[in-house]
Design an enzyme around this catalytic site. Sequence first.
Site, PDB file in Angstrom:
ATOM      1  N   ASP A 199       5.016  -5.676   5.618  1.00 22.74           N
ATOM      2  CA  ASP A 199       5.589  -7.006   5.893  1.00 22.74           C
ATOM      3  C   ASP A 199       5.517  -7.947   4.697  1.00 22.74           C
ATOM      4  O   ASP A 199       6.375  -8.816   4.543  1.00 22.74           O
ATOM      5  CB  ASP A 199       4.999  -7.627   7.164  1.00 22.74           C
ATOM      6  CG  ASP A 199       3.502  -7.749   7.110  1.00 22.74           C
ATOM      7  OD1 ASP A 199       2.890  -7.296   6.115  1.00 22.74           O
ATOM      8  OD2 ASP A 199       2.925  -8.305   8.062  1.00 22.74           O
ATOM      9  N   GLU A 244     -11.282  -1.360  11.359  1.00 22.44           N
ATOM     10  CA  GLU A 244     -12.131  -2.216  10.514  1.00 22.44           C
ATOM     11  C   GLU A 244     -12.043  -3.708  10.881  1.00 22.44           C
ATOM     12  O   GLU A 244     -13.021  -4.429  10.733  1.00 22.44           O
ATOM     13  CB  GLU A 244     -11.806  -1.997   9.026  1.00 22.44           C
ATOM     14  CG  GLU A 244     -10.345  -2.227   8.682  1.00 22.44           C
ATOM     15  CD  GLU A 244      -9.986  -1.787   7.255  1.00 22.44           C
ATOM     16  OE1 GLU A 244      -8.800  -1.553   7.009  1.00 22.44           O
ATOM     17  OE2 GLU A 244     -10.873  -1.688   6.406  1.00 22.44           O
ATOM     18  N   ARG A 270      -6.976  -3.627   9.438  1.00 24.92           N
ATOM     19  CA  ARG A 270      -7.578  -4.968   9.395  1.00 24.92           C
ATOM     20  C   ARG A 270      -6.975  -5.865  10.461  1.00 24.92           C
ATOM     21  O   ARG A 270      -7.655  -6.680  11.049  1.00 24.92           O
ATOM     22  CB  ARG A 270      -7.368  -5.576   8.004  1.00 24.92           C
ATOM     23  CG  ARG A 270      -8.692  -5.718   7.270  1.00 24.92           C
ATOM     24  CD  ARG A 270      -8.506  -6.190   5.860  1.00 24.92           C
ATOM     25  NE  ARG A 270      -8.650  -5.091   4.948  1.00 24.92           N
ATOM     26  CZ  ARG A 270      -7.956  -4.928   3.840  1.00 24.92           C
ATOM     27  NH1 ARG A 270      -7.046  -5.812   3.495  1.00 24.92           N
ATOM     28  NH2 ARG A 270      -8.172  -3.910   3.064  1.00 24.92           N
ATOM     29  N   THR A 301       4.344   1.868   5.666  1.00 24.59           N
ATOM     30  CA  THR A 301       2.942   1.438   5.722  1.00 24.59           C
ATOM     31  C   THR A 301       2.223   2.322   6.735  1.00 24.59           C
ATOM     32  O   THR A 301       2.803   2.655   7.773  1.00 24.59           O
ATOM     33  CB  THR A 301       2.802  -0.052   6.118  1.00 24.59           C
ATOM     34  OG1 THR A 301       1.428  -0.332   6.415  1.00 24.59           O
ATOM     35  CG2 THR A 301       3.627  -0.422   7.339  1.00 24.59           C
ATOM     36  N   GLY A 306       0.839  -1.207   0.000  1.00 21.69           N
ATOM     37  CA  GLY A 306       0.000   0.000   0.000  1.00 21.69           C
ATOM     38  C   GLY A 306       0.868   1.249   0.000  1.00 21.69           C
ATOM     39  O   GLY A 306       1.945   1.256   0.587  1.00 21.69           O
ATOM     40  N   ASP A 354       2.472  -1.485  11.854  1.00 26.53           N
ATOM     41  CA  ASP A 354       2.494  -2.826  12.444  1.00 26.53           C
ATOM     42  C   ASP A 354       3.773  -3.589  12.103  1.00 26.53           C
ATOM     43  O   ASP A 354       3.753  -4.793  11.917  1.00 26.53           O
ATOM     44  CB  ASP A 354       1.259  -3.622  11.969  1.00 26.53           C
ATOM     45  CG  ASP A 354       1.197  -3.722  10.456  1.00 26.53           C
ATOM     46  OD1 ASP A 354       1.948  -3.011   9.771  1.00 26.53           O
ATOM     47  OD2 ASP A 354       0.388  -4.518   9.960  1.00 26.53           O
TER      48      ASP A 354
HETATM   49  P1  ATP Z   1       0.894  -3.039   3.319  1.00 30.33           P
HETATM   50  O1  ATP Z   1       1.243  -3.268   4.772  1.00 30.33           O
HETATM   51  O2  ATP Z   1       0.723  -1.609   3.002  1.00 30.33           O
HETATM   52  O3  ATP Z   1      -0.217  -3.924   2.827  1.00 30.33           O
HETATM   53  P2  ATP Z   1       2.757  -4.934   2.219  1.00 30.33           P
HETATM   54  O4  ATP Z   1       4.182  -4.791   1.825  1.00 30.33           O
HETATM   55  O5  ATP Z   1       2.480  -5.841   3.393  1.00 30.33           O
HETATM   56  O6  ATP Z   1       2.202  -3.460   2.467  1.00 30.33           O
HETATM   57  P3  ATP Z   1       1.614  -6.857   0.353  1.00 30.33           P
HETATM   58  O7  ATP Z   1       0.618  -6.667  -0.732  1.00 30.33           O
HETATM   59  O8  ATP Z   1       1.313  -7.849   1.427  1.00 30.33           O
HETATM   60  O9  ATP Z   1       1.905  -5.406   0.947  1.00 30.33           O
HETATM   61  O10 ATP Z   1       2.992  -7.297  -0.315  1.00 30.33           O
HETATM   62  C1  ATP Z   1       3.567  -6.538  -1.381  1.00 30.33           C
HETATM   63  C2  ATP Z   1       4.156  -7.472  -2.408  1.00 30.33           C
HETATM   64  O11 ATP Z   1       5.191  -8.250  -1.800  1.00 30.33           O
HETATM   65  C3  ATP Z   1       3.192  -8.504  -2.985  1.00 30.33           C
HETATM   66  O12 ATP Z   1       2.398  -7.988  -4.032  1.00 30.33           O
HETATM   67  C4  ATP Z   1       4.157  -9.562  -3.509  1.00 30.33           C
HETATM   68  O13 ATP Z   1       4.661  -9.217  -4.774  1.00 30.33           O
HETATM   69  C5  ATP Z   1       5.300  -9.510  -2.490  1.00 30.33           C
HETATM   70  N1  ATP Z   1       5.125 -10.626  -1.547  1.00 30.33           N
HETATM   71  C6  ATP Z   1       4.300 -10.687  -0.478  1.00 30.33           C
HETATM   72  N2  ATP Z   1       4.346 -11.897   0.098  1.00 30.33           N
HETATM   73  C7  ATP Z   1       5.231 -12.628  -0.649  1.00 30.33           C
HETATM   74  C8  ATP Z   1       5.712 -13.971  -0.602  1.00 30.33           C
HETATM   75  N3  ATP Z   1       5.294 -14.822   0.340  1.00 30.33           N
HETATM   76  N4  ATP Z   1       6.596 -14.358  -1.543  1.00 30.33           N
HETATM   77  C9  ATP Z   1       7.041 -13.508  -2.493  1.00 30.33           C
HETATM   78  N5  ATP Z   1       6.601 -12.241  -2.604  1.00 30.33           N
HETATM   79  C10 ATP Z   1       5.723 -11.794  -1.704  1.00 30.33           C
END
Ligand code: ATP
Length: 326
Positions: free
Chosen positions: A107, A227, A176, A130, A15, A134
């Site tokens: 994460d 939420e 969430r 983020t 995000g 968290d």
């Molecule tokens: P936010 O906290 O804002 O949601 P985030 O980094 O946790 O941010 P995610 O959509 O969970 O957002 O992860 C971002 C990208 O990281 C995913 O679209 C994917 O490409 C990669 N990613 C997440 N989990 C994995 C995984 N287990 N293996 C490989 N790539 C991953």
Amino acid sequence: MTKEIKKIGVFTSGGDAPGMNAAVRAVVRTAKYYDIGVAAIYQGYKGMVEGNIQPLSTRSVANIIQRGGTVLKTARSEEFRNRDGRMQAYENLKDQKIDACIVIGGDGSYTGANIFTSEYDIPFIGLPGTIDNDIYGTDLTIGFDTAVNTAMEAIDKIRDTGSSHDRLFFIEVMGRHAGYIALHTGIGAGASTIFIPETVTPIEKLIEKLNRSSKSNKLFNMVVVAEGNENGDAMTIAKKVKEHYGYEARVTILGHLQRGGSPTSVDRVLATRLGYSAVKCLVEGDRNIALGIINDKLEKTSFADAISKKKDINKDLLDMANILSL
Ligand code: ATP
């Protein structure tokens, strides 16, 4: 001997969060200081897999420190979750002569970095970007302070109208799995009750409070709902409160407005410190770590710990909010 870094790839992932641009700017300008080239990987891992990679000059990051969102764009990438996608990403980085990457994300983005760096020899540094706050290994994540301020200002406006009519308001904020935004927004905006995912607050507790309020002629009440809390979203709770207890409530869902806006000074300074430190760490030989600031000091955490360890929310703050709302 660690390999010398001559070119860094930087990207934002997951995000978007206000302050990501300030981090990118700091990476580019610090790299310039150390005579290291920087390339932008657009749309996070998606751009890495698709080869959407362009050089970034120091001038190209002018005038972005104050902008919300991310000029590098962000996207989710299913391909990167698969071996073939990651192999393609590696080949694209090699083609562009990228020696190390700096990822700004949550994460999920750290999980991707952890897997990729266990398979390939291109090191990563992670920066916590983020709005949810968290992430283990840092007091604050980039974007959290801005999101809280935005939500709080929106609630202040609702308070003006709500208190004029003596109404009960439910405000739903993002979260969430984490209640940081709700907790801090709720305290800052003077909420009567705060529902967060980390603790169960029975609806009956809210009803007791509302009953007490009406006896003492306090007819305006503001409830902040993350939420993902156990009782359901704001609409669901408002419906239960009306059906079972007869209290009529107005519901506002703040939604995406919490992500936008110009970053606060707290986020700009945090993002700048982290972007600067990421490049410095690479120059000094650090590899495959997530950075954070704890008690005003730079902290280095392994990706494995940053992903698996949980940052505990301060429940004393929730107790305090309950006492203050009597
Ligand atoms: P936010 O906290 O804002 O949601 P985030 O980094 O946790 O941010 P995610 O959509 O969970 O957002 O992860 C971002 C990208 O990281 C995913 O679209 C994917 O490409 C990669 N990613 C997440 N989990 C994995 C995984 N287990 N293996 C490989 N790539 C991953």
